[in-house]
Design a protein around this motif. Structure first.
Motif, mmCIF file in Angstrom:
data_model
loop_
_atom_site.group_PDB
_atom_site.id
_atom_site.type_symbol
_atom_site.label_atom_id
_atom_site.label_comp_id
_atom_site.label_asym_id
_atom_site.label_seq_id
_atom_site.Cartn_x
_atom_site.Cartn_y
_atom_site.Cartn_z
ATOM 1 N N ARG A 296 0.816 -1.218 0.000
ATOM 2 C CA ARG A 296 0.000 0.000 0.000
ATOM 3 C C ARG A 296 0.847 1.265 0.000
ATOM 4 N NH1 ARG A 296 -3.029 -3.996 0.166
ATOM 5 N NH2 ARG A 296 -5.062 -4.137 1.141
ATOM 6 N N ASP A 297 2.173 1.090 0.118
ATOM 7 C CA ASP A 297 3.109 2.210 0.180
ATOM 8 C C ASP A 297 2.731 3.177 1.304
ATOM 9 O OD1 ASP A 297 5.379 3.607 -0.575
ATOM 10 O OD2 ASP A 297 4.281 4.867 -1.991
ATOM 11 N N ILE A 298 2.576 2.609 2.512
ATOM 12 C CA ILE A 298 2.217 3.413 3.677
ATOM 13 C C ILE A 298 3.312 3.272 4.725
ATOM 14 C CG2 ILE A 298 0.797 1.563 4.673
ATOM 15 C CD1 ILE A 298 -1.025 3.736 5.816
ATOM 16 N N SER A 299 3.722 4.396 5.288
ATOM 17 C CA SER A 299 4.788 4.391 6.289
ATOM 18 C C SER A 299 4.217 4.099 7.678
ATOM 19 C CB SER A 299 5.496 5.749 6.307
ATOM 20 O OG SER A 299 4.638 6.741 6.862
ATOM 21 N N MET A 300 5.124 3.807 8.594
ATOM 22 C CA MET A 300 4.717 3.571 9.981
ATOM 23 C C MET A 300 4.072 4.828 10.563
ATOM 24 S SD MET A 300 4.518 1.321 12.365
ATOM 25 C CE MET A 300 5.588 0.039 11.789
ATOM 26 N N ASN A 301 4.617 5.993 10.254
ATOM 27 C CA ASN A 301 4.036 7.242 10.761
ATOM 28 C C ASN A 301 2.626 7.468 10.209
ATOM 29 O OD1 ASN A 301 6.225 7.930 12.351
ATOM 30 N ND2 ASN A 301 7.175 9.170 10.753
ATOM 31 N N GLN A 302 2.424 7.210 8.930
ATOM 32 C CA GLN A 302 1.097 7.369 8.331
ATOM 33 C C GLN A 302 0.102 6.392 8.956
ATOM 34 O OE1 GLN A 302 2.367 6.620 4.312
ATOM 35 N NE2 GLN A 302 2.060 8.764 3.714
ATOM 36 N N LEU A 303 0.535 5.137 9.109
ATOM 37 C CA LEU A 303 -0.354 4.135 9.690
ATOM 38 C C LEU A 303 -0.683 4.465 11.137
ATOM 39 C CD1 LEU A 303 -1.878 1.545 9.075
ATOM 40 C CD2 LEU A 303 0.140 0.274 9.870
ATOM 41 N N SER A 304 0.296 4.934 11.866
ATOM 42 C CA SER A 304 0.079 5.329 13.260
ATOM 43 C C SER A 304 -0.950 6.452 13.348
ATOM 44 C CB SER A 304 1.409 5.775 13.879
ATOM 45 O OG SER A 304 1.213 6.282 15.166
ATOM 46 N N PHE A 305 -0.818 7.436 12.479
ATOM 47 C CA PHE A 305 -1.751 8.562 12.468
ATOM 48 C C PHE A 305 -3.161 8.105 12.096
ATOM 49 C CE2 PHE A 305 -3.881 11.994 10.123
ATOM 50 C CZ PHE A 305 -3.945 12.952 11.116
ATOM 51 N N ARG A 306 -3.266 7.311 11.034
ATOM 52 C CA ARG A 306 -4.581 6.889 10.543
ATOM 53 C C ARG A 306 -5.296 5.918 11.485
ATOM 54 N NH1 ARG A 306 -3.207 5.932 4.147
ATOM 55 N NH2 ARG A 306 -2.573 8.062 3.716
ATOM 56 N N THR A 307 -4.552 5.059 12.151
ATOM 57 C CA THR A 307 -5.172 4.089 13.070
ATOM 58 C C THR A 307 -5.299 4.630 14.485
ATOM 59 O OG1 THR A 307 -3.030 3.064 13.553
ATOM 60 C CG2 THR A 307 -4.389 2.050 11.804
ATOM 61 N N GLU A 308 -4.673 5.796 14.738
ATOM 62 C CA GLU A 308 -4.641 6.385 16.070
ATOM 63 C C GLU A 308 -4.035 5.411 17.075
ATOM 64 O OE1 GLU A 308 -8.569 7.793 17.015
ATOM 65 O OE2 GLU A 308 -8.642 9.093 15.257
ATOM 66 N N MET A 309 -2.914 4.826 16.664
ATOM 67 C CA MET A 309 -2.179 3.882 17.498
ATOM 68 C C MET A 309 -0.734 4.324 17.624
ATOM 69 S SD MET A 309 -3.630 0.314 15.903
ATOM 70 C CE MET A 309 -2.336 -0.617 16.678
ATOM 71 N N GLN A 310 -0.086 3.897 18.700
ATOM 72 C CA GLN A 310 1.321 4.220 18.890
ATOM 73 C C GLN A 310 2.174 3.405 17.926
ATOM 74 O OE1 GLN A 310 2.286 3.513 22.978
ATOM 75 N NE2 GLN A 310 1.028 5.198 23.721
ATOM 76 N N ARG A 311 3.263 4.023 17.463
ATOM 77 C CA ARG A 311 4.170 3.330 16.546
ATOM 78 C C ARG A 311 4.766 2.077 17.185
ATOM 79 N NH1 ARG A 311 5.408 8.614 15.739
ATOM 80 N NH2 ARG A 311 7.277 8.451 16.995
ATOM 81 N N THR A 312 5.042 2.129 18.480
ATOM 82 C CA THR A 312 5.609 0.968 19.178
ATOM 83 C C THR A 312 4.665 -0.228 19.088
ATOM 84 O OG1 THR A 312 6.711 2.449 20.732
ATOM 85 C CG2 THR A 312 6.506 0.140 21.379
ATOM 86 N N GLN A 313 3.401 0.017 19.302
ATOM 87 C CA GLN A 313 2.413 -1.053 19.222
ATOM 88 C C GLN A 313 2.320 -1.596 17.790
ATOM 89 O OE1 GLN A 313 -1.573 0.165 20.277
ATOM 90 N NE2 GLN A 313 -1.938 -1.787 21.287
ATOM 91 N N LEU A 314 2.296 -0.716 16.813
ATOM 92 C CA LEU A 314 2.256 -1.143 15.418
ATOM 93 C C LEU A 314 3.526 -1.899 15.030
ATOM 94 C CD1 LEU A 314 0.709 2.003 13.736
ATOM 95 C CD2 LEU A 314 -0.314 -0.272 13.882
ATOM 96 N N ARG A 315 4.652 -1.447 15.535
ATOM 97 C CA ARG A 315 5.918 -2.112 15.246
ATOM 98 C C ARG A 315 5.897 -3.555 15.747
ATOM 99 N NH1 ARG A 315 9.054 1.552 17.606
ATOM 100 N NH2 ARG A 315 8.689 3.051 15.963
ATOM 101 N N ASN A 316 5.298 -3.769 16.925
ATOM 102 C CA ASN A 316 5.195 -5.128 17.458
ATOM 103 C C ASN A 316 4.327 -6.012 16.562
ATOM 104 O OD1 ASN A 316 6.860 -4.695 19.653
ATOM 105 N ND2 ASN A 316 5.189 -4.072 20.978
ATOM 106 N N TYR A 317 3.257 -5.457 16.022
ATOM 107 C CA TYR A 317 2.430 -6.213 15.075
ATOM 108 C C TYR A 317 3.202 -6.459 13.776
ATOM 109 C CZ TYR A 317 -1.987 -6.484 17.572
ATOM 110 O OH TYR A 317 -2.968 -6.830 18.473
#
Length: 87
Positions: A32-53
């Motif tokens: 989808r060409d989406i960065s961790m920062n973009q995904l964090s913003f859009r999902t309203e989740m912390q990057r650390t939590q997303l990184r673990n997933y």
């Protein structure tokens, strides 16, 4: 003729023999060409939590997080999660 497996078979003694659950977040983010920062913003989740997933470092899945990821990434749950049985 294929022998049918017993659907009520016993679990192995060692839980490492069940198989593996893999979260395909990294692949989907790349597709989808989406960065961790973009995904964090859009999902309203912390990057650390997303990184673990993304890195498959979680022990328990959170349904709310899975719903958010599927919604934002416009994917189905079976696209996001894969079960890999051990042979």
């Amino acid at each position: 003729m294929n022998k049918k497996e017993n659907p009520l078979r016993q679990l192995p003694l060692n839980n490492n023999e069940y198989g593996e659950i893999r979260i395909r977040l990294a692949e989907i983010m790349q597709e989808r060409d989406i960065s961790m920062n973009q995904l964090s913003f859009r999902t309203e989740m912390q990057r650390t939590q997303l990184r673990n997933y993304r890195d498959n470092k979680i022990q328990r899945l959170d349904i709310d997080i899975l719903k958010r990821l599927c919604y934002v990434l416009e994917c189905d749950l079976h696209d996001l999660i894969e079960y890999i049985p051990f042979s």
